[in-house]
Motif scaffolding. Structure first.
Motif, short mmCIF file in Angstrom:
data_model
loop_
_atom_site.label_atom_id
_atom_site.label_comp_id
_atom_site.label_asym_id
_atom_site.label_seq_id
_atom_site.Cartn_x
_atom_site.Cartn_y
_atom_site.Cartn_z
N CYS A 217 -1.97 6.13 -2.59
CA CYS A 217 -1.40 6.35 -3.91
C CYS A 217 -1.65 7.81 -4.28
O CYS A 217 -0.73 8.54 -4.60
CB CYS A 217 -2.04 5.41 -4.92
SG CYS A 217 -1.40 5.69 -6.58
N ARG A 241 3.16 9.66 2.29
CA ARG A 241 3.14 9.83 0.83
C ARG A 241 1.73 10.16 0.38
O ARG A 241 0.74 9.89 1.07
CB ARG A 241 3.65 8.59 0.09
CG ARG A 241 2.77 7.35 0.20
CD ARG A 241 2.92 6.45 -1.04
NE ARG A 241 2.19 6.98 -2.17
CZ ARG A 241 2.53 6.79 -3.44
NH1 ARG A 241 3.59 6.06 -3.74
NH2 ARG A 241 1.80 7.30 -4.42
N LYS A 246 -0.62 12.83 -10.97
CA LYS A 246 -0.53 11.38 -11.18
C LYS A 246 -0.20 11.01 -12.62
O LYS A 246 -0.88 11.46 -13.54
CB LYS A 246 -1.86 10.71 -10.80
CG LYS A 246 -2.23 10.82 -9.35
CD LYS A 246 -1.20 10.22 -8.41
CE LYS A 246 -0.95 8.75 -8.61
NZ LYS A 246 0.13 8.23 -7.73
N HIS A 387 3.97 -1.24 -5.91
CA HIS A 387 3.93 -1.09 -7.36
C HIS A 387 4.60 -2.26 -8.06
O HIS A 387 4.36 -2.51 -9.23
CB HIS A 387 4.57 0.25 -7.79
CG HIS A 387 3.73 1.42 -7.39
ND1 HIS A 387 3.85 2.03 -6.17
CD2 HIS A 387 2.73 2.05 -8.04
CE1 HIS A 387 2.96 3.01 -6.08
NE2 HIS A 387 2.26 3.05 -7.20
N GLU A 413 1.62 1.67 -0.02
CA GLU A 413 0.41 2.47 -0.20
C GLU A 413 -0.66 1.98 0.78
O GLU A 413 -0.82 0.78 0.99
CB GLU A 413 -0.07 2.34 -1.65
CG GLU A 413 0.90 3.07 -2.57
CD GLU A 413 0.45 3.14 -4.03
OE1 GLU A 413 0.84 4.09 -4.72
OE2 GLU A 413 -0.27 2.23 -4.49
N ASP A 424 -4.74 2.64 -7.73
CA ASP A 424 -3.95 1.58 -7.08
C ASP A 424 -4.59 0.98 -5.83
O ASP A 424 -3.88 0.53 -4.90
CB ASP A 424 -2.53 2.09 -6.75
CG ASP A 424 -1.68 2.21 -8.01
OD1 ASP A 424 -2.09 1.68 -9.07
OD2 ASP A 424 -0.60 2.83 -7.94
N GLN A 427 -3.51 -2.71 -4.57
CA GLN A 427 -2.22 -2.90 -3.89
C GLN A 427 -2.12 -2.08 -2.61
O GLN A 427 -1.09 -2.09 -1.94
CB GLN A 427 -1.07 -2.51 -4.84
CG GLN A 427 -1.01 -1.03 -5.15
CD GLN A 427 -0.14 -0.71 -6.35
OE1 GLN A 427 -0.07 -1.49 -7.31
NE2 GLN A 427 0.58 0.39 -6.31
MN MN Z 1 0.44 4.21 -6.86
#
Ligand code: MN
Ligand code: PEP
Length: 442
Positions: A217, A241, A246, A387, A413, A424, A427
């Protein structure tokens, strides 16, 4: 039909047959090159070789009385496809030789939901099989070649099911009220074949091969992003990524590493030969981020930040526009229109879940957005299941759903130590779970 016309068409058909067979033969040799590269540890892409090849193709086309630009464009597509194929094969050769990615977390077989996903894939459709389009004719042409067993059959082309999205009748239906839509340039009718957004290194979003975008993330440290990049590259992922600026709900939460993070992300991308994607939040940051990142992400919270959309329209950088969590599909497409209308055609969309009454998941993944968007716009669409659902164990099932729905890619992620992620974590997948996920793409 006159006999002369019939014969002329038969000759054309024969040339097409030979052409496709030659392409299949070329693919076979490219696969051999991939094996050699895997053995010698060389990357999938050799930019100078590609440049030389394109120059040669241009002059051959010229000598043959063809338009060099046309033939070069054709070759760019072919090269993009083959480079992507090599990347995947290099990733797979790590997995299939039992040479697990050199993860510092040690070897770990796919567990839990990922194992279920892999088992569930046996005998079921692959992502390729769900894609309609040019791949159908390549498979057909390859049938008589030695690569027959390597080539995926396009089930949709053979059975007529699922129906193609952009038949002319459906296209007309989708375009009926285009006048009343808040977008024109983004409308499917502007490019019925669909836009392919080129990133770099032959990588493209919107072609036949769905792309895998993976990484943390947030960029948190040099070691964290390098380890993540290594795992993405070894799994055969396409893009790395890592968020640097953020958008956090609370001002007290980690806000990202900013410029320093950008440098680290760019370094990780260079080290592992991966293009990178990161979010930009401020119009003033656009030149800086465009300089360091191959793709600029507009986050859900900024989908209707019009000054930002305009600023991105003034670049030619590839843009991934996430759907706002409260946005209707047409509002999302109108936001994309801002970027197009300000001069940048290189836009693809990302469905990342919307707010509904449901509280079991962080948001609700609107999987139906994939076919709807593909009917309404020519822009490619990828899916971000993390997400949407907010929980790592649900991510693999939603990746499968996205591929089955025909998404042009998926973003997940992943973190070397998800439980300690600064954003995050719940997830985020552990790095070892990227490779089994990547295998769903082949
Ligand atoms: Mn994220
Ligand atoms: C992200 O990609 O890390 C992110 C913040 O996503 P979204 O804008 O979809 O919430």
């Amino acid at each position: 039909m006159s006999t002369a016309l019939k014969h002329a068409r038969e000759r054309i058909d024969d040339i097409d047959r030979q052409f496709v067979r030659l392409l299949a033969r070329r693919q076979q040799i490219v696969d051999e090159v991939a094996e050699t590269k895997a053995e010698t540890g060389r990357p999938a892409r050799d930019a100078s070789r590609e440049d030389q090849l394109l120059d040669r193709i241009r002059s051959l086309a010229d000598e043959a009385g063809l338009a060099p630009d046309l033939v070069a464009r054709l070759y760019e597509h072919i090269l993009a496809h083959f480079v992507q194929r090599q990347r995947r094969r290099l990733g797979r050769s790590d997995a299939s030789t039992g040479k697990e990615p050199a993860s510092r977390d040690g070897d770990r077989a796919a567990s839990g939901p990922l194992r279920l996903v892999e088992e569930g894939m046996n005998g079921s459709r692959t992502a390729n099989e769900t894609h309609n389009g040019p791949s159908a004719s390549v498979s057909e042409g390859a049938a008589a070649s030695p690569v027959e067993t390597e080539t995926t059959t396009d089930a949709a082309a053979e059975t007529g099911w699922p129906p193609r999205l952009q038949t002319s009748a459906e296209q007309e239906a989708a375009d009926v009220d285009v006048e009343s839509k808040p977008y024109r340039m983004a409308a499917r009718s502007q490019n019925p074949d669909g836009t392919v957004v080129s990133i770099r290194d032959g990588l493209a979003v919107g072609g036949d091969d769905p792309v895998l975008i993976a990484g943390p993330c947030s960029v948190e440290s040099r070691e964290q992003i390098l380890r993540s990049a290594e795992a993405v590259a070894r799994a055969g992922g396409d893009l790395l990524r890592g968020g640097c600026f953020k958008p956090r709900t609370s001002p007290h939460s980690f806000q990202g590493m900013g410029r320093e993070g950008l440098d680290l992300l760019a370094e990780a991308g260079r080290t592992f030969d991966l293009p990178v994607i990161t979010e930009v939040m401020e119009p003033d940051d656009v030149p800086l981020v465009a300089d360091k990142s191959d793709v600029l992400q507009i986050g859900a919270r900024n989908m209707q930040n019009f000054p930002l959309l305009k600023a991105l329209g003034e670049t030619d950088a590839p843009v991934m526009l996430k759907r706002g969590m409260m946005a209707e599909i047409d509002e999302w497409l109108a936001a994309a229109e801002y970027v197009l209308a300000h001069g940048n055609p290189n836009v693809f969309l990302c469905e990342r879940g919307i707010r509904t009454f449901e509280t079991a998941t962080r948001n609700t993944l609107d999987i139906s957005a994939v076919p709807v968007v593909q009917e309404r716009t020519h822009l490619p669409v990828v899916v971000d299941p993390a997400h949407a659902c907010g929980t790592r164990r649900w991510v693999p099932a939603l990746v499968r759903a996205a591929l089955a729905a025909g998404a042009h890619g998926v973003m997940v992620e992943a973190h070397p130590n998800p439980d300690e992620a600064l954003s995050d974590g719940p997830q985020s997948l552990p790095l070892d779970d990227i490779a089994p996920l990547a295998r769903l793409f082949r």
